[in-house]
Structures are given as C-alpha cells and as structure tokens.
Write a protein that holds these residues in place. Structure first.
Motif, PDB file in Angstrom:
ATOM      1  N   LEU A 181       7.211  -2.936  -5.089  1.00 60.27           N
ATOM      2  CA  LEU A 181       6.353  -1.967  -4.402  1.00 60.27           C
ATOM      3  C   LEU A 181       6.744  -1.839  -2.931  1.00 60.27           C
ATOM      4  CD1 LEU A 181       2.886  -2.856  -5.976  1.00 60.27           C
ATOM      5  CD2 LEU A 181       4.244  -0.784  -6.361  1.00 60.27           C
ATOM      6  N   ALA A 182       7.133  -2.955  -2.324  1.00 59.94           N
ATOM      7  CA  ALA A 182       7.577  -2.882  -0.928  1.00 59.94           C
ATOM      8  C   ALA A 182       8.856  -2.064  -0.807  1.00 59.94           C
ATOM      9  CB  ALA A 182       7.787  -4.291  -0.372  1.00 59.94           C
ATOM     10  N   LEU A 183       9.785  -2.240  -1.758  1.00 60.14           N
ATOM     11  CA  LEU A 183      11.017  -1.453  -1.729  1.00 60.14           C
ATOM     12  C   LEU A 183      10.714   0.024  -1.982  1.00 60.14           C
ATOM     13  CD1 LEU A 183      14.101  -1.289  -1.610  1.00 60.14           C
ATOM     14  CD2 LEU A 183      14.140  -1.820  -4.066  1.00 60.14           C
ATOM     15  N   ALA A 184       9.795   0.265  -2.918  1.00 59.29           N
ATOM     16  CA  ALA A 184       9.434   1.665  -3.185  1.00 59.29           C
ATOM     17  C   ALA A 184       8.756   2.300  -1.979  1.00 59.29           C
ATOM     18  CB  ALA A 184       8.514   1.729  -4.406  1.00 59.29           C
ATOM     19  N   GLY A 185       7.967   1.519  -1.251  1.00 65.01           N
ATOM     20  CA  GLY A 185       7.357   2.063  -0.037  1.00 65.01           C
ATOM     21  C   GLY A 185       8.389   2.434   1.003  1.00 65.01           C
ATOM     22  N   SER A 186       9.486   1.638   1.109  1.00 65.32           N
ATOM     23  CA  SER A 186      10.550   1.975   2.063  1.00 65.32           C
ATOM     24  C   SER A 186      11.305   3.231   1.634  1.00 65.32           C
ATOM     25  CB  SER A 186      11.530   0.797   2.184  1.00 65.32           C
ATOM     26  OG  SER A 186      10.856  -0.364   2.637  1.00 65.32           O
ATOM     27  N   MET A 187      11.411   3.481   0.331  1.00 65.35           N
ATOM     28  CA  MET A 187      12.141   4.641  -0.192  1.00 65.35           C
ATOM     29  C   MET A 187      11.215   5.817  -0.486  1.00 65.35           C
ATOM     30  SD  MET A 187      14.631   2.571  -2.835  1.00 65.35           S
ATOM     31  CE  MET A 187      15.528   4.048  -3.273  1.00 65.35           C
ATOM     32  N   HIS A 188      10.015   5.800   0.056  1.00 67.06           N
ATOM     33  CA  HIS A 188       9.015   6.815  -0.256  1.00 67.06           C
ATOM     34  C   HIS A 188       9.530   8.223   0.069  1.00 67.06           C
ATOM     35  CE1 HIS A 188       5.336   9.233   0.165  1.00 67.06           C
ATOM     36  NE2 HIS A 188       4.770   8.350  -0.659  1.00 67.06           N
TER      37      HIS A 188
ATOM     38  N   TYR B  10       0.832  -1.216   0.000  1.00 67.50           N
ATOM     39  CA  TYR B  10       0.000   0.000   0.000  1.00 67.50           C
ATOM     40  C   TYR B  10       0.862   1.259   0.000  1.00 67.50           C
ATOM     41  CZ  TYR B  10      -2.866   3.711   2.039  1.00 67.50           C
ATOM     42  OH  TYR B  10      -3.477   4.911   2.295  1.00 67.50           O
ATOM     43  N   ARG B  11       1.928   1.272   0.776  1.00 68.40           N
ATOM     44  CA  ARG B  11       2.812   2.433   0.813  1.00 68.40           C
ATOM     45  C   ARG B  11       3.516   2.619  -0.516  1.00 68.40           C
ATOM     46  NH1 ARG B  11       6.607   2.946   5.866  1.00 68.40           N
ATOM     47  NH2 ARG B  11       6.869   4.951   4.771  1.00 68.40           N
ATOM     48  N   GLY B  12       3.826   1.523  -1.215  1.00 70.20           N
ATOM     49  CA  GLY B  12       4.447   1.655  -2.526  1.00 70.20           C
ATOM     50  C   GLY B  12       3.477   2.137  -3.577  1.00 70.20           C
ATOM     51  N   MET B  13       2.205   1.707  -3.485  1.00 68.21           N
ATOM     52  CA  MET B  13       1.220   2.124  -4.482  1.00 68.21           C
ATOM     53  C   MET B  13       0.799   3.576  -4.300  1.00 68.21           C
ATOM     54  SD  MET B  13      -1.211  -1.253  -4.898  1.00 68.21           S
ATOM     55  CE  MET B  13      -2.081  -0.507  -6.279  1.00 68.21           C
ATOM     56  N   GLU B  14       1.025   4.138  -3.137  1.00 72.44           N
ATOM     57  CA  GLU B  14       0.702   5.551  -2.918  1.00 72.44           C
ATOM     58  C   GLU B  14       1.559   6.487  -3.760  1.00 72.44           C
ATOM     59  OE1 GLU B  14      -1.137   6.136   1.553  1.00 72.44           O
ATOM     60  OE2 GLU B  14       1.052   6.111   1.305  1.00 72.44           O
ATOM     61  N   LEU B  15       2.690   5.985  -4.284  1.00 69.23           N
ATOM     62  CA  LEU B  15       3.558   6.824  -5.103  1.00 69.23           C
ATOM     63  C   LEU B  15       2.907   7.189  -6.436  1.00 69.23           C
ATOM     64  CD1 LEU B  15       6.977   5.030  -4.477  1.00 69.23           C
ATOM     65  CD2 LEU B  15       6.208   7.226  -3.544  1.00 69.23           C
ATOM     66  N   PHE B  16       2.092   6.323  -6.976  1.00 62.42           N
ATOM     67  CA  PHE B  16       1.489   6.594  -8.282  1.00 62.42           C
ATOM     68  C   PHE B  16      -0.033   6.592  -8.255  1.00 62.42           C
ATOM     69  CE2 PHE B  16       2.277   2.048  -7.927  1.00 62.42           C
ATOM     70  CZ  PHE B  16       1.064   1.487  -8.280  1.00 62.42           C
TER      71      PHE B  16
ATOM     72  N   LEU C  36       2.371 -15.855 -11.138  1.00 63.88           N
ATOM     73  CA  LEU C  36       2.837 -15.769  -9.755  1.00 63.88           C
ATOM     74  C   LEU C  36       4.206 -15.107  -9.676  1.00 63.88           C
ATOM     75  CD1 LEU C  36       2.341 -16.465  -6.788  1.00 63.88           C
ATOM     76  CD2 LEU C  36       3.403 -18.690  -7.204  1.00 63.88           C
ATOM     77  N   ARG C  37       5.078 -15.380 -10.645  1.00 59.07           N
ATOM     78  CA  ARG C  37       6.387 -14.720 -10.649  1.00 59.07           C
ATOM     79  C   ARG C  37       6.222 -13.210 -10.833  1.00 59.07           C
ATOM     80  NH1 ARG C  37       7.759 -18.967 -14.530  1.00 59.07           N
ATOM     81  NH2 ARG C  37       8.673 -20.739 -13.413  1.00 59.07           N
ATOM     82  N   ILE C  38       5.319 -12.816 -11.719  1.00 56.31           N
ATOM     83  CA  ILE C  38       5.080 -11.381 -11.932  1.00 56.31           C
ATOM     84  C   ILE C  38       4.535 -10.736 -10.662  1.00 56.31           C
ATOM     85  CG2 ILE C  38       3.728  -9.726 -13.255  1.00 56.31           C
ATOM     86  CD1 ILE C  38       3.800 -11.696 -15.593  1.00 56.31           C
ATOM     87  N   ILE C  39       3.606 -11.424  -9.994  1.00 55.25           N
ATOM     88  CA  ILE C  39       3.045 -10.888  -8.750  1.00 55.25           C
ATOM     89  C   ILE C  39       4.118 -10.774  -7.678  1.00 55.25           C
ATOM     90  CG2 ILE C  39       1.430 -11.390  -6.886  1.00 55.25           C
ATOM     91  CD1 ILE C  39      -0.413 -12.658  -8.948  1.00 55.25           C
ATOM     92  N   THR C  40       4.982 -11.793  -7.569  1.00 54.88           N
ATOM     93  CA  THR C  40       6.054 -11.759  -6.569  1.00 54.88           C
ATOM     94  C   THR C  40       6.997 -10.589  -6.823  1.00 54.88           C
ATOM     95  OG1 THR C  40       5.929 -14.176  -6.362  1.00 54.88           O
ATOM     96  CG2 THR C  40       7.916 -13.100  -5.540  1.00 54.88           C
ATOM     97  N   PHE C  41       7.397 -10.408  -8.073  1.00 57.66           N
ATOM     98  CA  PHE C  41       8.293  -9.295  -8.401  1.00 57.66           C
ATOM     99  C   PHE C  41       7.618  -7.950  -8.131  1.00 57.66           C
ATOM    100  CE2 PHE C  41       9.962  -6.228 -11.494  1.00 57.66           C
ATOM    101  CZ  PHE C  41      11.311  -6.272 -11.176  1.00 57.66           C
TER     102      PHE C  41
END
Length: 395
Positions: free
Chosen positions: A201-208, A109-115, A191-196
C-alpha cells in the motif's frame, strides 16, 4: 617473609600468610594516615624551597591536582552518558513509535485511496493496519513468554546448514527429530501478511499519480510503467518503498523491545515483595554479617580451647607419675599397693563421666555451642556431667 613491607600488596600477602583478615576500617585508617603523611611531606618540601617562583609553584600544584581533575571529568562524563542513554531509551522509544505510526498511517492511507471511495474509511483502515503491526508484535512476545518458549539460536549462512535443512524437510532417517514451532505461530503469520500489505500500500501510494495516468489493461499498464517511467519516477518509487521497509521493520523491532520491557515490569509488579530494593540490601547485608559472625565465633572457639588447654593441669603428668600406675589401684588417700606415696585424691578433680565430657568437648570444639542435652547425648554422658564439664570449661 619481608618484615618491612613497602606496599599495601605486600602487607596483604603477609596478612594472608598469617591468617589475619584486614577490615574496611583498617583500610580507611591506612588511607587517612597516608594522606596525613603526604601532606606533611609536601609542607616540608615547600619549607625547604622558599625561593621557588610563583610560576613553578603553580605548575607543581597543577601537576599534582590535574589527575584528580581528569578523574572528576571522567566521572561527570559517565553520568552524562548514562543519563543520555536512559532518556533516549526510556523516552525516545515511545516517541519514535508514535512518529512511525503517524508516518506509516499517512503512507498506507494514500495507498488505500486507490480502491476506497470513502476517505474517512480509508484513514480509519490505515490506522487500524498500522496499529495491528505494533500490536501483533506485542502479542507474539507475550504469548511466547507465557509458554516459556525459547527462540532457537541463529547461525551464519552455510551450505551444510542448507543441506541439513533439506534433509530434514525430506525426512532424513539419521537422527531426525521434529522441530517445534513457536506457540505464537498464528500471530507471526498474520504479522507477515500485515507487513506485506503495508509495504504494498505504501508503494501504491507513491505510484498514485502514475497509476491514474496509465490506461489500458492491467498487464499493459504494468509494462508501460516498467518501460516508460522516468528516472525521477523510478527513484521516487524505490525511495518510498525503502522508507516504508525501514519504517515497518523499525516499528516492529521497537515493539518487540517494548514488549520485553513490559514483561519484565509486570513480573516485578506481580512479585510478593513490597519493598524489593530494601529487601535485597538487607539480604546482602545479612549474608555479610553472618559470614563475619561465623568467622568471629570460630576465632573465639579456637582461643577458648587454647586458653583452657594451657590453664588446666596436664593429665599426662598425673598418669606418668611412677608411684601412681592407676588411680583405681589406690587403697587410701596417701598410699598404694607398691608402698610408694601416691597423689592425694584431692587432686583427682573430676569424676570419670565429667572427664569424659571434658575430653569430648575439647575434641569437638564445633559442638560446644550445642545445648547441654544434645551435647550429652552425643558424648554418651548424663546431662548433669555435661553441665559440670561446660561449667568447668567456662562455656
């Protein structure tokens, strides 16, 4: 053979040589007698030592009952371990899956807030993405189970295996056979696409916070982040990424376990048996009962054959009488052509057909349980003769 055995093993060896089976009742009676004898000997020992101190008596009793106490503790420990394992696996797996879903949803969710401008839509999208991560793992297991797909075995890394893989990719002619893919390949790719996506998105949320602060073009911003980030920021991003990786793969592994358990439970529920534990116990007991019954019938046939062989008059004695070369050569009841008095006809107890049936029954003890008609057909005599032969033998 040792006529005075000292241990149960020696008794079992003697019974095996004699062909005498020992039943569970025999072992129970032997154990009861051993306990009774032990109690008697302990009482006699205490009677011969009346002056033993209370401390010595306590130590002796403690040494005697301590092994039983240890065995009891071991049994209680086994029960506690099995109960704990059942609780952790049966209840812990669903609870951990729910917690992982909540944590992953917040990170995504925090990563999706970027866009995503709409926060409600971002939260909903994060929830859908996390649920898909679990759902596709279930679909993969179920699809492979329906197709009876067996996962190829995995091997340790080897350069020879890599060379074989490259040879297969280039179409090596020596023993080349196409390798089949999983019937759930499409689900695995998704599933590979979802995992990636979840990891990014989790990394982007940490670097928000850093992403909002850095300006310039995208490649200049990436260079700035990589070259001017502090150690604290780098540790934060690395830790967030590693946590996301652990959470995603743990959720997928637990989802696969849940999928396998669901497949087993559905297979049991779809079976036709209504009371499976009782049917299994009945089948096992019936097998044991039929085995014991077969042993009993075999012993009965052997004893019956031996008893009739000892009770019936020996035919060899009648045939070897000098005055009676052959029963057909007799002209009357008390004489023959040689003039020597023969055995009276009253001792000829059976007709040739009945005697033939008797001989066949004695030579084939396993066939004595057949019906009269079947036995008569196999022996080549009439049913009446076979009936008389069985009646004479007491069958």
């Amino acid at each position: 053979m040792n006529e005075n055995p000292q241990t149960i093993a020696e008794v079992e060896a003697i019974a095996a040589k004699l062909g005498i089976p020992l039943s569970a009742e025999d072992y129970a009676q032997a154990d009861a007698l051993a306990q009774q004898r032990r109690t008697q000997l302990e009482a006699e020992q205490l009677a011969h030592e009346p002056n033993k101190s209370s401390t010595a008596a306590f130590v002796e009793r403690f040494n005697r009952f301590y092994p039983k106490f240890l065995q009891t503790l071991i049994g209680v420990g086994d029960v506690m371990i099995s109960l704990t394992q059942t609780i952790l696996i049966g209840i812990g797996v669903p609870v951990v899956l729910i917690l992982l879903m909540v944590v992953e949803q917040q990170r995504v969710y925090r990563g999706m807030e970027l866009f995503e401008v709409e926060t409600t839509l971002a939260a909903f999208g994060a929830t859908v993405l996390v649920i898909c991560n679990l759902l596709f793992e279930l679909l993969i297991s179920w699809r492979e189970h329906q197709s009876s797909w067996i996962e190829p075995p995995s091997y340790e890394f080897s350069f020879r295996l890599c060379a074989r893989r490259l040879a297969y990719m280039f179409g090596n002619r020596d023993g080349w056979t196409p390798a089949a893919k999983s019937p759930a390949l499409r689900f695995k790719v998704v599933l590979r696409i979802i995992t990636f996506s979840i990891l990014m998105l989790a990394l982007a949320g940490s670097m928000h916070a850093v992403i909002e602060r850095v300006g310039g073009s995208w490649y200049e911003a990436i260079v700035t982040v990589l070259t001017r980030s502090t150690l604290l920021e780098f540790t934060t991003w690395s830790g967030g990424l590693m946590f996301a990786v652990a959470a995603v793969f743990a959720a997928q592994a637990l989802s696969q376990y849940v999928a396998q358990k669901v497949i087993e439970i559905i297979a049991i529920m779809q079976s036709s048996a209504s009371n499976k534990p009782e049917l299994i116990a009945t089948a096992g007991g019936l097998t044991a009962a039929m085995y014991l019954y077969g042993r009993l019938k075999e012993s009965q046939r052997q004893r019956r054959t031996m008893a009739h062989a000892s009770d019936m008059p020996s035919r060899e004695n009648v045939i070897t009488v000098p005055s009676v070369p052959n029963s057909i050569e007799q002209h009357d009841n008390w004489g023959n052509r040689t003039g020597v008095p023969s055995v009276p006809n009253s001792l000829e107890r059976f007709s040739p057909a009945i005697q033939k049936a008797i001989d066949w029954l004695q030579a084939n003890p396993d066939m004595q349980e057949l019906s009269v008609r079947k036995a008569a057909n196999l022996a080549g005599v009439s049913a009446t003769s076979m009936h008389s032969a069985k009646k004479e033998l007491g069958l």
